[in-house]
Scaffold this active site. Structure first.
Site, PDB file in Angstrom:
ATOM      1  N   HIS A  11      58.779  -7.350 -18.888  1.00  0.00           N
ATOM      2  CA  HIS A  11      57.722  -7.465 -17.994  1.00  0.00           C
ATOM      3  C   HIS A  11      56.570  -8.367 -17.955  1.00  0.00           C
ATOM      4  O   HIS A  11      55.272  -8.259 -17.833  1.00  0.00           O
ATOM      5  CB  HIS A  11      57.115  -5.860 -17.715  1.00  0.00           C
ATOM      6  CG  HIS A  11      56.383  -5.371 -19.024  1.00  0.00           C
ATOM      7  ND1 HIS A  11      56.600  -4.076 -19.366  1.00  0.00           N
ATOM      8  CD2 HIS A  11      55.698  -6.044 -19.778  1.00  0.00           C
ATOM      9  CE1 HIS A  11      55.720  -3.956 -20.417  1.00  0.00           C
ATOM     10  NE2 HIS A  11      55.401  -4.865 -20.651  1.00  0.00           N
ATOM     11  N   GLU A  23      57.709  -3.421 -28.017  1.00  0.00           N
ATOM     12  CA  GLU A  23      57.836  -2.907 -26.729  1.00  0.00           C
ATOM     13  C   GLU A  23      59.190  -2.466 -26.517  1.00  0.00           C
ATOM     14  O   GLU A  23      59.590  -1.565 -25.641  1.00  0.00           O
ATOM     15  CB  GLU A  23      57.509  -3.877 -25.585  1.00  0.00           C
ATOM     16  CG  GLU A  23      55.920  -4.152 -25.567  1.00  0.00           C
ATOM     17  CD  GLU A  23      55.889  -5.174 -24.316  1.00  0.00           C
ATOM     18  OE1 GLU A  23      54.470  -5.333 -24.016  1.00  0.00           O
ATOM     19  OE2 GLU A  23      56.796  -5.713 -24.012  1.00  0.00           O
ATOM     20  N   HIS A  70      48.493  -2.018 -20.544  1.00  0.00           N
ATOM     21  CA  HIS A  70      48.010  -3.136 -21.009  1.00  0.00           C
ATOM     22  C   HIS A  70      46.429  -3.120 -21.027  1.00  0.00           C
ATOM     23  O   HIS A  70      45.903  -4.119 -20.351  1.00  0.00           O
ATOM     24  CB  HIS A  70      48.535  -4.488 -20.751  1.00  0.00           C
ATOM     25  CG  HIS A  70      49.924  -4.635 -20.849  1.00  0.00           C
ATOM     26  ND1 HIS A  70      50.787  -4.026 -19.834  1.00  0.00           N
ATOM     27  CD2 HIS A  70      50.786  -5.012 -21.772  1.00  0.00           C
ATOM     28  CE1 HIS A  70      51.915  -4.272 -20.210  1.00  0.00           C
ATOM     29  NE2 HIS A  70      52.050  -5.018 -21.380  1.00  0.00           N
ATOM     30  N   HIS A  81      58.791 -11.458 -28.721  1.00  0.00           N
ATOM     31  CA  HIS A  81      57.741 -12.278 -28.511  1.00  0.00           C
ATOM     32  C   HIS A  81      56.638 -11.853 -29.167  1.00  0.00           C
ATOM     33  O   HIS A  81      56.366 -10.681 -29.841  1.00  0.00           O
ATOM     34  CB  HIS A  81      57.424 -12.192 -26.986  1.00  0.00           C
ATOM     35  CG  HIS A  81      56.893 -11.144 -26.345  1.00  0.00           C
ATOM     36  ND1 HIS A  81      57.704  -9.772 -26.248  1.00  0.00           N
ATOM     37  CD2 HIS A  81      55.837 -10.724 -25.763  1.00  0.00           C
ATOM     38  CE1 HIS A  81      57.007  -8.845 -25.856  1.00  0.00           C
ATOM     39  NE2 HIS A  81      55.751  -9.349 -25.354  1.00  0.00           N
TER      40      HIS A  81
END
Ligand SMILES: [Fe+2]
Length: 282
Positions: free
Chosen positions: A12, A240, A59, A193
């Site tokens: 996302h 995540e 977030h 990431h």
């Protein structure tokens, strides 16, 4: 009776949403990524599910470090688009499915998953970018959505194993919903990431590929990956990926992979899209 027909694993990355919103998906940088999304959009349009459960993380848009629900379910009629600092994304507000959401809340909590219940909540790129990737730019989203948030921002996030068990409980809950709905479950976030620190920009293609393979070959083995392993192998934001386990747990053991797209880089991350179908729903 309702049933889960398919699962979608989808990164996302906020820059993907920005590329769509700015109309630059066809430029030299973004085209190789977006070319891989067309097949998934066609598949989803043909599937035409009646509702989606989107597992994502907030977030610091709806919540801050003042309040950190480990698992949360949104039961509202409608979820406005969050302003993440540059104004809300120019996408439709997300219509909820309160009847399904309240049924899920009841079933999950009585099944000993202590869900936080959100009656009002904006949704950020964690939820809207996977919708944009898989649905394009419609005037309204093609199905109602039950948002399900997982904390992956503040240590300690739930384990992959716990997330998988939540998926199992979701499957049980959906199966006991009286309306005849065909439901898809999104697991969002990932892949490898890291956004800050000395290893910022870390990508681990070997880990990502093994993880994608494991979604069908041995998803239970993936649930045993520890937080430390995620950090080491997939970077600090690679955690995540525990959200994918919720989706995988909601599917049948023998769910079949029908599509995979993996691309590096998307912004400074590895981005993936994977579709799994329940054979029983074919
Ligand atoms: Fe994220």
């Amino acid at each position: 009776m309702a049933r889960i027909v398919a699962g979608i694993a989808c990164s996302h990355v906020p820059a993907i949403g920005a590329a769509i919103d700015r109309g630059i998906t066809g430029n030299a940088y973004w085209d190789p990524l977006f070319r891989g999304y067309g097949t998934a959009r066609e598949w989803l349009a043909k599937l035409a599910p009646d509702a989606a459960i989107v597992v994502y993380n907030d977030h610091a848009s709806a919540f801050s470090l003042d309040l950190i629900p480990t698992f949360l379910i949104g039961v509202a009629d409608r979820f406005p688009i969050a302003d993440e600092g540059f104004g809300p994304r120019p996408v439709p507000a997300v219509e909820g499915h309160p009847a399904l959401a309240w049924h899920l809340a009841e079933s999950l909590i009585l099944d000993e998953f202590d869900m936080t219940i959100a009656n009002r909540m904006p949704v950020d790129h964690g939820l809207t970018v996977p919708l944009s990737i898989t649905c394009g730019q419609p005037a309204s989203w093609p199905f109602p959505v039950v948002p399900l948030c997982v904390n992956v921002v503040q240590y300690p996030p739930p384990t992959g194993a716990r997330c998988f068990k939540l998926g199992r409980a979701i499957a049980k809950a959906v199966a006991s919903f009286a309306s005849d709905l065909r439901v898809v479950v999104y697991g969002t976030g990932g892949m490898s990431h890291q956004l800050q620190g000395e290893r910022a920009g870390l990508i681990n293609r070997a880990f990502d590929t093994a993880f994608l393979d494991g979604m069908t070959r041995d998803p239970m083995a993936l649930t045993r990956i520890t937080h430390t392993e995620y950090m080491r192998e997939a970077g600090s934001e690679g955690i995540e990926l525990v959200m994918w386990h919720v989706m995988r747990g909601a599917l049948d053991d023998d769910a079949a992979e029908v599509y995979r797209h993996y691309h590096v880089p998307a912004s400074n991350t590895a981005a993936a899209l994977m579709i799994l179908e329940n054979r029983s729903a074919r």
